[in-house]
Design a protein around this motif. Sequence first.
Motif, PDB file in Angstrom:
ATOM      1  N   GLY A 164       0.813  -1.189   0.017  1.00 35.66           N
ATOM      2  CA  GLY A 164      -0.042   0.080  -0.066  1.00 35.66           C
ATOM      3  C   GLY A 164       0.744   1.420  -0.057  1.00 35.66           C
ATOM      4  N   ILE A 165       1.944   1.459   0.789  1.00 33.76           N
ATOM      5  CA  ILE A 165       2.882   2.474   0.578  1.00 33.76           C
ATOM      6  C   ILE A 165       3.671   2.676  -0.670  1.00 33.76           C
ATOM      7  N   ASP A 166       3.874   1.321  -1.400  1.00 32.03           N
ATOM      8  CA  ASP A 166       4.540   1.619  -2.678  1.00 32.03           C
ATOM      9  C   ASP A 166       3.492   2.394  -3.561  1.00 32.03           C
ATOM     10  N   ARG A 167       1.857   1.942  -3.462  1.00 30.24           N
ATOM     11  CA  ARG A 167       0.938   2.781  -4.251  1.00 30.24           C
ATOM     12  C   ARG A 167       1.148   4.093  -3.847  1.00 30.24           C
ATOM     13  N   ALA A 168       0.993   4.662  -2.382  1.00 31.22           N
ATOM     14  CA  ALA A 168       0.941   5.870  -2.223  1.00 31.22           C
ATOM     15  C   ALA A 168       1.959   6.781  -2.687  1.00 31.22           C
ATOM     16  N   THR A 169       3.270   6.275  -2.615  1.00 31.08           N
ATOM     17  CA  THR A 169       4.451   7.047  -2.996  1.00 31.08           C
ATOM     18  C   THR A 169       4.347   7.409  -4.502  1.00 31.08           C
ATOM     19  N   LYS A 170       3.300   6.444  -5.113  1.00 32.82           N
ATOM     20  CA  LYS A 170       3.454   6.665  -6.826  1.00 32.82           C
ATOM     21  C   LYS A 170       2.213   7.580  -6.955  1.00 32.82           C
ATOM     22  N   GLY A 171       1.500   8.166  -5.878  1.00 34.52           N
ATOM     23  CA  GLY A 171       0.242   8.768  -5.958  1.00 34.52           C
ATOM     24  C   GLY A 171      -0.975   7.864  -6.472  1.00 34.52           C
ATOM     25  N   MET A 172      -0.757   6.693  -6.162  1.00 36.09           N
ATOM     26  CA  MET A 172      -2.078   5.815  -6.527  1.00 36.09           C
ATOM     27  C   MET A 172      -2.918   5.459  -5.411  1.00 36.09           C
ATOM     28  N   ARG A 173      -2.530   6.261  -4.223  1.00 34.81           N
ATOM     29  CA  ARG A 173      -3.403   5.991  -3.025  1.00 34.81           C
ATOM     30  C   ARG A 173      -3.473   7.226  -2.136  1.00 34.81           C
ATOM     31  N   ALA A 174      -4.471   7.700  -1.815  1.00 33.15           N
ATOM     32  CA  ALA A 174      -4.828   8.910  -1.102  1.00 33.15           C
ATOM     33  C   ALA A 174      -4.187   8.609   0.462  1.00 33.15           C
ATOM     34  N   ALA A 175      -2.873   8.687   0.499  1.00 29.07           N
ATOM     35  CA  ALA A 175      -2.327   8.447   1.869  1.00 29.07           C
ATOM     36  C   ALA A 175      -0.907   9.105   1.815  1.00 29.07           C
ATOM     37  N   ASP A 176      -0.571   9.537   3.021  1.00 29.08           N
ATOM     38  CA  ASP A 176       0.852  10.113   3.246  1.00 29.08           C
ATOM     39  C   ASP A 176       2.082   9.124   3.383  1.00 29.08           C
ATOM     40  N   PRO A 177       2.724   8.981   2.396  1.00 26.11           N
ATOM     41  CA  PRO A 177       3.953   7.779   2.561  1.00 26.11           C
ATOM     42  C   PRO A 177       4.680   7.891   4.071  1.00 26.11           C
ATOM     43  N   TRP A 178       4.835   9.086   4.362  1.00 27.87           N
ATOM     44  CA  TRP A 178       5.550   9.177   5.664  1.00 27.87           C
ATOM     45  C   TRP A 178       4.910   8.554   6.734  1.00 27.87           C
ATOM     46  N   ASP A 179       3.673   9.056   6.994  1.00 22.79           N
ATOM     47  CA  ASP A 179       2.906   8.617   8.007  1.00 22.79           C
ATOM     48  C   ASP A 179       2.733   7.076   7.761  1.00 22.79           C
ATOM     49  N   GLU A 180       2.432   6.442   6.792  1.00 20.76           N
ATOM     50  CA  GLU A 180       2.564   4.887   6.644  1.00 20.76           C
ATOM     51  C   GLU A 180       3.793   4.253   6.859  1.00 20.76           C
ATOM     52  N   LEU A 181       4.804   5.006   6.591  1.00 23.94           N
ATOM     53  CA  LEU A 181       6.086   4.292   6.730  1.00 23.94           C
ATOM     54  C   LEU A 181       6.309   4.256   8.349  1.00 23.94           C
ATOM     55  N   LEU A 182       5.874   5.282   8.883  1.00 19.74           N
ATOM     56  CA  LEU A 182       6.124   5.239  10.693  1.00 19.74           C
ATOM     57  C   LEU A 182       5.063   4.005  11.131  1.00 19.74           C
ATOM     58  N   ASP A 183       4.024   3.782  10.613  1.00 18.34           N
ATOM     59  CA  ASP A 183       3.166   2.729  10.976  1.00 18.34           C
ATOM     60  C   ASP A 183       3.899   1.469  10.790  1.00 18.34           C
ATOM     61  N   LEU A 184       4.518   1.066   9.470  1.00 17.72           N
ATOM     62  CA  LEU A 184       5.119   0.214   9.078  1.00 17.72           C
ATOM     63  C   LEU A 184       6.244  -0.225  10.124  1.00 17.72           C
ATOM     64  N   THR A 185       7.283   1.031  10.301  1.00 16.87           N
ATOM     65  CA  THR A 185       8.458   0.650  11.287  1.00 16.87           C
ATOM     66  C   THR A 185       7.849   0.353  12.653  1.00 16.87           C
ATOM     67  N   LEU A 186       7.216   1.050  13.028  1.00 18.98           N
ATOM     68  CA  LEU A 186       6.448   0.845  14.450  1.00 18.98           C
ATOM     69  C   LEU A 186       6.020  -0.687  14.675  1.00 18.98           C
ATOM     70  N   ASN A 187       5.218  -1.094  13.518  1.00 22.06           N
ATOM     71  CA  ASN A 187       4.623  -2.571  13.739  1.00 22.06           C
ATOM     72  C   ASN A 187       5.765  -3.507  13.633  1.00 22.06           C
ATOM     73  N   LEU A 188       6.999  -3.280  12.706  1.00 24.19           N
ATOM     74  CA  LEU A 188       7.805  -4.276  12.568  1.00 24.19           C
ATOM     75  C   LEU A 188       8.716  -4.141  13.783  1.00 24.19           C
ATOM     76  N   ALA A 189       8.560  -3.167  14.607  1.00 26.76           N
ATOM     77  CA  ALA A 189       9.501  -2.985  15.935  1.00 26.76           C
ATOM     78  C   ALA A 189       8.568  -3.641  17.130  1.00 26.76           C
ATOM     79  N   GLY A 190       7.168  -4.118  16.598  1.00 30.08           N
ATOM     80  CA  GLY A 190       6.407  -4.751  17.827  1.00 30.08           C
ATOM     81  C   GLY A 190       5.342  -3.844  18.388  1.00 30.08           C
ATOM     82  N   VAL A 191       5.283  -2.741  17.998  1.00 26.33           N
ATOM     83  CA  VAL A 191       4.051  -1.884  18.281  1.00 26.33           C
ATOM     84  C   VAL A 191       3.037  -2.167  17.391  1.00 26.33           C
ATOM     85  N   GLN A 192       1.894  -2.598  18.034  1.00 24.84           N
ATOM     86  CA  GLN A 192       0.553  -3.244  17.159  1.00 24.84           C
ATOM     87  C   GLN A 192      -0.085  -2.182  16.947  1.00 24.84           C
TER      88      GLN A 192
END
Length: 350
Positions: A309-337
Amino acid sequence: MAKLRPEQLAESLGKGLVPLYLVSGEEPLLVQEACDQIRATARQQGFTERELFHTDTAGFDWSQLLSATNSLSLFAERKILEVRIPNAKPGDKGGKALQEVAQAPAEDNLLLVVTGKLDRNALKAKWLKALEKAGHHIQVWPVSPAQLPRWIAQRMKSAGLSADSAAIDLLASRVEGNLLAAAQEIEKLKLLSDSPQITTELMASVVADSARYDVFGLVDRALHGDARAAARSLHGLREEGSEPLALLWALARDIRALVQITQAQSQGQDFSRAAQAAGIWPKRQPLIQGALRRLKPAQLQQLLRKANGIDRATKGMRAADPWDELLDLTLNLAGVQSLHPQNERLALKL
């Protein structure tokens, strides 16, 4: 028609496009660059439209590809139909759809199919044979530790640079098999060096941790479960002007490796062999093993969907902030659900 190595693609494209290209492999940088070459050549030859199909998204229907293949562009323009199959398993419906498209490619369409690594069963599948018969298959193989110095030397030569073996070995040891990191360091050398000949001293100063934050430190902190430090690294990289897609590649690469290792272990393979097959260097295996004790298979699949989903957001194919979503991805990889499966599925549709 032909199986090509990535280094043969440019010469092939110079002789003209074929109706269909299949790019397969698990090395993100080389897959991305092969696809970029194909798209650039296609644009030069009038393929001005592009439709992208992510087969691993919820609700994907293979009839969408068939409809796009058979429909004329509103402006009668030629278009690229790009189909991404991360797991390289289109299933029965997907296999039949790909065979149908391959058997009668439309004159005004160019089909670009991008998959992960093809296993033994996929290599024998009818859909794969049909794609290979209709076009070119570019197989991307991982660069082994033994091959990495030569790859770096060739990459430097393409950039107009050269270096002795000691300097090249220094860079190879720094990046530990990460081709994207190596490519970024070579670009940095182009900017910083007044001479095309790179000395060992200059290489040492450039590839040292010169930046306050680095992409791979971000990934390692997340894998270690240090959410606070990982978030700090992400913020620092953003402030330094890093591109979201570069960070996503680094995160997604290790998430895919975690998934691959989990699947191999579920089939009875020991961790060390599974990690080696997934391209994890011995030095990082304890870090990966620790992350696997913390992350369940379902969570890893969710992280993969998030990365898509972040890949699509970085290419303008989703209405989402890639940086906000990268933070979500990073936190969840670190164990914050912070990701809830149902809410995330809804978000990824946006």
